[in-house]
Design a protein around this motif. Structure first.
Motif, PDB file in Angstrom:
ATOM      1  N   THR A  68      -1.377  27.761  48.030  1.00 11.77           N
ATOM      2  CA  THR A  68      -1.367  29.220  47.963  1.00 11.77           C
ATOM      3  C   THR A  68      -2.427  29.645  46.960  1.00 11.77           C
ATOM      4  N   TYR A 110       0.121  25.146  28.353  1.00  8.11           N
ATOM      5  CA  TYR A 110       0.277  26.262  29.290  1.00  8.11           C
ATOM      6  C   TYR A 110      -0.965  26.281  30.190  1.00  8.11           C
ATOM      7  N   SER A 166      -3.471  37.945  40.349  1.00 10.77           N
ATOM      8  CA  SER A 166      -2.463  38.379  41.323  1.00 10.77           C
ATOM      9  C   SER A 166      -1.063  38.281  40.722  1.00 10.77           C
ATOM     10  N   GLY A 201      -4.020  32.905  45.030  1.00 12.90           N
ATOM     11  CA  GLY A 201      -3.994  34.329  44.709  1.00 12.90           C
ATOM     12  C   GLY A 201      -5.418  34.757  44.427  1.00 12.90           C
ATOM     13  N   LYS A 202      -5.755  34.946  43.142  1.00 12.47           N
ATOM     14  CA  LYS A 202      -7.131  35.338  42.805  1.00 12.47           C
ATOM     15  C   LYS A 202      -7.951  34.108  42.394  1.00 12.47           C
ATOM     16  N   ALA A 203      -7.320  32.923  42.448  1.00 12.12           N
ATOM     17  CA  ALA A 203      -8.001  31.671  42.071  1.00 12.12           C
ATOM     18  C   ALA A 203      -8.592  31.734  40.665  1.00 12.12           C
ATOM     19  N   HIS A 204      -7.848  32.331  39.748  1.00 12.75           N
ATOM     20  CA  HIS A 204      -8.279  32.317  38.344  1.00 12.75           C
ATOM     21  C   HIS A 204      -7.635  31.168  37.582  1.00 12.75           C
ATOM     22  N   SER A 205      -7.254  30.161  38.341  1.00 12.47           N
ATOM     23  CA  SER A 205      -6.794  28.911  37.738  1.00 12.47           C
ATOM     24  C   SER A 205      -7.974  28.215  37.076  1.00 12.47           C
ATOM     25  N   ILE A 234       1.653  36.129  29.838  1.00 10.53           N
ATOM     26  CA  ILE A 234       1.921  36.563  28.459  1.00 10.53           C
ATOM     27  C   ILE A 234       0.759  37.380  27.908  1.00 10.53           C
ATOM     28  N   ASP A 290      -3.625  39.634  29.357  1.00 10.41           N
ATOM     29  CA  ASP A 290      -4.771  40.299  28.719  1.00 10.41           C
ATOM     30  C   ASP A 290      -5.756  40.831  29.760  1.00 10.41           C
ATOM     31  N   SER A 342       1.376  24.003  47.035  1.00 10.50           N
ATOM     32  CA  SER A 342       0.595  23.952  45.778  1.00 10.50           C
ATOM     33  C   SER A 342       0.345  22.528  45.281  1.00 10.50           C
ATOM     34  N   ILE A 394       5.494  33.594  46.873  1.00 12.21           N
ATOM     35  CA  ILE A 394       6.032  34.911  46.493  1.00 12.21           C
ATOM     36  C   ILE A 394       5.327  35.957  47.349  1.00 12.21           C
ATOM     37  N   ASN A 429       3.172  31.255  36.679  1.00  7.58           N
ATOM     38  CA  ASN A 429       2.933  30.610  35.389  1.00  7.58           C
ATOM     39  C   ASN A 429       3.921  31.149  34.342  1.00  7.58           C
ATOM     40  N   GLN A 452      -5.661  24.350  40.448  1.00  2.00           N
ATOM     41  CA  GLN A 452      -4.250  24.536  40.801  1.00  2.00           C
ATOM     42  C   GLN A 452      -4.049  25.237  42.139  1.00  2.00           C
ATOM     43  N   GLN A 460      -1.526  21.517  41.755  1.00  2.00           N
ATOM     44  CA  GLN A 460      -0.916  21.338  40.432  1.00  2.00           C
ATOM     45  C   GLN A 460      -0.761  19.847  40.124  1.00  2.00           C
TER      46      GLN A 460
HETATM   47  C1  LIG Z   1     -10.041  35.775  32.453  1.00  4.74           C
HETATM   48  C2  LIG Z   1      -8.610  35.291  32.482  1.00  4.74           C
HETATM   49  C3  LIG Z   1      -7.699  35.831  31.609  1.00  4.74           C
HETATM   50  C4  LIG Z   1      -6.369  35.388  31.625  1.00  4.74           C
HETATM   51  N1  LIG Z   1      -5.485  35.942  30.751  1.00  4.74           N
HETATM   52  C5  LIG Z   1      -4.209  35.526  30.750  1.00  4.74           C
HETATM   53  C6  LIG Z   1      -3.266  36.091  29.846  1.00  4.74           C
HETATM   54  O1  LIG Z   1      -3.592  36.947  29.037  1.00  4.74           O
HETATM   55  N2  LIG Z   1      -1.987  35.652  29.900  1.00  4.74           N
HETATM   56  C7  LIG Z   1      -1.587  34.705  30.800  1.00  4.74           C
HETATM   57  O2  LIG Z   1      -0.396  34.385  30.814  1.00  4.74           O
HETATM   58  N3  LIG Z   1      -2.457  34.145  31.655  1.00  4.74           N
HETATM   59  C8  LIG Z   1      -3.752  34.527  31.642  1.00  4.74           C
HETATM   60  N4  LIG Z   1      -4.637  33.948  32.493  1.00  4.74           N
HETATM   61  C9  LIG Z   1      -4.177  32.861  33.365  1.00  4.74           C
HETATM   62  C10 LIG Z   1      -3.612  33.406  34.655  1.00  4.74           C
HETATM   63  O3  LIG Z   1      -2.356  34.018  34.437  1.00  4.74           O
HETATM   64  C11 LIG Z   1      -3.386  32.274  35.657  1.00  4.74           C
HETATM   65  O4  LIG Z   1      -4.569  31.555  35.845  1.00  4.74           O
HETATM   66  C12 LIG Z   1      -2.917  32.830  36.990  1.00  4.74           C
HETATM   67  O5  LIG Z   1      -2.552  31.774  37.825  1.00  4.74           O
HETATM   68  C13 LIG Z   1      -3.995  33.615  37.646  1.00  4.74           C
HETATM   69  O6  LIG Z   1      -3.521  34.263  38.798  1.00  4.74           O
HETATM   70  P1  LIG Z   1      -4.254  33.998  40.160  1.00  4.74           P
HETATM   71  O7  LIG Z   1      -3.817  35.066  41.084  1.00  4.74           O
HETATM   72  O8  LIG Z   1      -5.704  33.835  39.973  1.00  4.74           O
HETATM   73  O9  LIG Z   1      -3.572  32.602  40.554  1.00  4.74           O
HETATM   74  P2  LIG Z   1      -4.199  31.385  41.368  1.00  4.74           P
HETATM   75  O10 LIG Z   1      -5.183  30.686  40.523  1.00  4.74           O
HETATM   76  O11 LIG Z   1      -4.666  31.834  42.691  1.00  4.74           O
HETATM   77  O12 LIG Z   1      -2.897  30.480  41.542  1.00  4.74           O
HETATM   78  C14 LIG Z   1      -2.262  29.895  40.429  1.00  4.74           C
HETATM   79  C15 LIG Z   1      -1.091  29.026  40.913  1.00  4.74           C
HETATM   80  O13 LIG Z   1      -0.091  29.851  41.467  1.00  4.74           O
HETATM   81  C16 LIG Z   1       0.101  29.562  42.846  1.00  4.74           C
HETATM   82  N5  LIG Z   1       0.229  30.864  43.520  1.00  4.74           N
HETATM   83  C17 LIG Z   1      -0.684  31.851  43.618  1.00  4.74           C
HETATM   84  N6  LIG Z   1      -0.165  32.903  44.285  1.00  4.74           N
HETATM   85  C18 LIG Z   1       1.106  32.573  44.587  1.00  4.74           C
HETATM   86  C19 LIG Z   1       2.159  33.236  45.272  1.00  4.74           C
HETATM   87  N7  LIG Z   1       2.019  34.453  45.794  1.00  4.74           N
HETATM   88  N8  LIG Z   1       3.345  32.583  45.408  1.00  4.74           N
HETATM   89  C20 LIG Z   1       3.522  31.344  44.891  1.00  4.74           C
HETATM   90  N9  LIG Z   1       2.563  30.662  44.259  1.00  4.74           N
HETATM   91  C21 LIG Z   1       1.370  31.269  44.103  1.00  4.74           C
HETATM   92  C22 LIG Z   1      -1.139  28.791  43.272  1.00  4.74           C
HETATM   93  O14 LIG Z   1      -0.870  27.893  44.322  1.00  4.74           O
HETATM   94  C23 LIG Z   1      -1.496  28.057  42.007  1.00  4.74           C
HETATM   95  O15 LIG Z   1      -0.727  26.886  41.891  1.00  4.74           O
HETATM   96  C24 LIG Z   1      -5.962  34.362  32.513  1.00  4.74           C
HETATM   97  C25 LIG Z   1      -6.898  33.792  33.384  1.00  4.74           C
HETATM   98  C26 LIG Z   1      -8.213  34.261  33.367  1.00  4.74           C
HETATM   99  C27 LIG Z   1      -9.200  33.619  34.272  1.00  4.74           C
END
Ligand SMILES: Cc1cc2nc3c(=O)[nH]c(=O)nc-3n(C[C@H](O)[C@H](O)[C@H](O)COP(=O)(O)OP(=O)(O)OC[C@H]3O[C@@H](n4cnc5c(N)ncnc54)[C@H](O)[C@@H]3O)c2cc1C
Length: 508
Positions: free
Chosen positions: A87, A465, A163, A89-93, A173, A158, A500, A224, A170, A97, A503
């Motif tokens: 899955t 984390y 997404s 989301g925005k791939a900000h892993s 926070i 922050d 996923s 989700i 995660n 992951q 991970q």
């Molecule tokens: C610039 C930046 C700032 C950040 N700041 C913070 C911060 O202040 N606090 C904090 O806690 N984190 C922070 N993060 C980390 C961020 O919360 C995680 O990287 C989070 O996973 C990003 O969301 P995403 O949509 O990009 O997830 P993705 O990278 O797309 O996915 C992350 C994980 O969740 C799974 N996933 C995604 N969508 C779903 C879904 N709908 N249902 C089930 N599983 C799913 C994916 O398979 C993967 O394992 C930051 C990251 C970046 C790049």
């Protein structure tokens, strides 16, 4: 068999050793056209914000509805050798992951933010105020939709271009978490498509095992597709302060003091400035840069409390006194207090301005060897000595942005999936580095390993984390006494271990 079925079956044949039977499998008609193997789309799905891990999927699945997601998962389950589904989301892993090698990436953003619905409620009391949002929706869009109604979620990250499903997988926070808990503590209900393909609504009272598992569950138990987020009245403006310290013990005891009463401050974080160029001083007036630089040079490290008080037209008359009361008795370096006044949205969306700047310099889409760990309060001064002074300050590499702030553990629910240090207060540390040089990447990764080794040797029981790239044995150590519960939930909600895989918890 049409062309796309044939192509997919051939791909499956490559994937599985038991491919002779699989090659004859038919993709359900209703989803057959939603698989893409466009090289550009595959290439996008094989990277993330970390730019360190790159796994190319066989296909990217572009759902247009929740039922497409169920069909995809059901299809995989129906095969003798199911394919994995990452899955995305925005791939900000940071470490792959949301990627999969030889499986299918489920591109949630293709749902295009279909759902944000704000309840009809009493804004003044904020009674029964909540937003139903799709798992693919970005937090920035949740903010915009709720502000239109004078409402807001309470707990944030922050950065808001993440997404809802990604951060809830995660913890989520930021500086509000000491007061309201992480984002996962601020969810009333979820809709989840489990690893068995079933769409299940869950909450603390209904299907609670799935609810608790999915929150902070690293995408392991289901996708989700909707979250119900509680809302409160939105402030309109903020008083935003930085207080500079040259003494770690004064800094940390003031931070702990600020988070010990839950209604005074609205946001408490902390930053570090190391005497290693470049110093990030954009918050401060130009006229103060010289004296701040001298303070950092004299001391080696400066610790900064970032403190925010929200207000609106009703509380405007009192906010100056409220802020004065908050900072009274705090032991920052005299005259090193800096204040800004900003709109609530400008404050919450503060990282976006930085993103635009970095993008303009080509410095956004580069490797990010970040380290995020949680440290028990009882060892925070050992950590300051051993890591900030003896590792980071002594090495001649730019420290990047470094955040450190305390959280109250009683705002976390231990039934949920994340593990936290076993103390009433623990500190969140984020070392946010980026580099386009492979040599520097190696140096940062070495430094990260040194920090983890120091903690191990010193017996500091930290929790990582947003971590990844671990063996199953390392994941078992990460979860400790919670491992059995985590593995049991996996067996119950995703028995074929489809979801996923990036991970690396059940698939490495
Ligand atoms: C610039 C930046 C700032 C950040 N700041 C913070 C911060 O202040 N606090 C904090 O806690 N984190 C922070 N993060 C980390 C961020 O919360 C995680 O990287 C989070 O996973 C990003 O969301 P995403 O949509 O990009 O997830 P993705 O990278 O797309 O996915 C992350 C994980 O969740 C799974 N996933 C995604 N969508 C779903 C879904 N709908 N249902 C089930 N599983 C799913 C994916 O398979 C993967 O394992 C930051 C990251 C970046 C790049």
């Amino acid at each position: 068999m049409d062309v796309s079925n044939l192509a997919f079956s051939i791909a499956m044949a490559v994937l599985c050793l038991s491919s002779i039977t699989q090659a004859n499998f038919k993709i359900p008609k209703e989803i057959a056209k939603k698989f893409s193997s466009d090289p550009e789309i595959l290439s996008l799905a094989s990277t993330d914000y970390g730019h360190i891990v790159h796994e190319t999927p066989l296909k990217v699945f572009e759902p247009s509805s929740v039922s497409d997601i169920s069909s995809l998962i059901n299809f995989s389950n129906s095969l003798p050798t199911p394919f994995t589904i990452a899955t995305r989301g925005k791939a900000h892993s940071l470490l792959g992951q949301a990627q999969t090698r030889n499986g299918v990436v489920l591109n949630m953003t293709n749902l295009k933010g279909s759902l944000i619905s704000v309840s009809n409620c009493g804004r003044k009391t904020s009674l029964n105020c909540y937003a139903d949002v799709g798992g693919e929706v970005l937090w920035i869009d949740v903010l915009h939709a709720t502000l239109k109604r004078g409402l807001t979620p309470l707990s944030w990250t922050d950065y808001l271009y993440l997404s809802v499903g990604g951060t809830l997988s995660n913890a989520g926070i930021s500086g509000q978490a000491f007061r309201f808990g992480p984002q996962i503590s601020n969810v009333l209900q979820l809709d989840v498509v489990t690893g068995k393909g079933e769409l299940v609504s869950c909450s603390r009272d209904k299907n609670s095992e799935l609810f608790y598992g999915v929150l902070g569950g690293l995408g392991q138990f289901g996708v989700i597709t909707r979250a119900r987020i509680p809302l409160g009245p939105a402030p309109t403006r903020v008083k935003w302060l930085h207080l500079l310290y040259n003494n770690f013990s004064a800094f940390s005891s003031d931070q702990e003091h600020l988070i010990s009463f839950s209604t005074a401050a609205d946001y408490v974080e902390g930053k570090l400035l190391f005497s290693q160029p470049p110093l990030e001083l954009s918050f401060y007036p130009d006229s103060d840069h010289q004296r701040i630089t001298s303070l950092v040079t004299q001391n080696g490290i400066i610790y900064i409390i970032e403190l925010v008080k929200y207000y609106d037209s009703n509380s405007q008359a009192f906010v100056a006194k409220d802020v004065a009361d908050l900072v009274k008795g705090l032991k920052f370096v005299p005259t090193f207090m800096f204040k800004k006044d900003a709109s609530y949205e400008e404050f919450l969306n503060r990282v976006y301005a930085e993103e635009l700047f970095l993008r303009s310099k080509g410095l956004w889409e580069i490797p990010h060897p970040w380290l995020n760990i949680w440290i028990p309060r009882s060892r925070i001064s050992d950590f300051n000595e051993g890591v900030f002074k003896n590792i980071i300050l002594k090495q001649n590499i730019s420290s990047g942005i470094s955040l450190i702030y305390p959280l109250n553990r009683n705002k976390w629910d231990d039934k949920m999936s994340p593990v936290t240090p076993d103390e009433d207060v623990f500190y969140a540390l984020s070392l946010l580095r980026s580099t386009s040089s492979m040599d520097m990447l190696e140096k940062y990764q070495t430094q990260n390993r040194q920090i983890l080794e120091f903690c191990k040797d010193a017996g500091i029981k930290i929790t990582e984390y947003l971590t990844g790239n671990k063996t199953q044995q390392q994941w078992m150590e990460h979860f400790g006494s919670k491992w059995k519960l985590f593995a049991d939930r996996k067996a119950r909600f995703d028995p074929k271990r489809i979801l996923s895989p990036g991970q690396g918890i059940f698939s490495k």
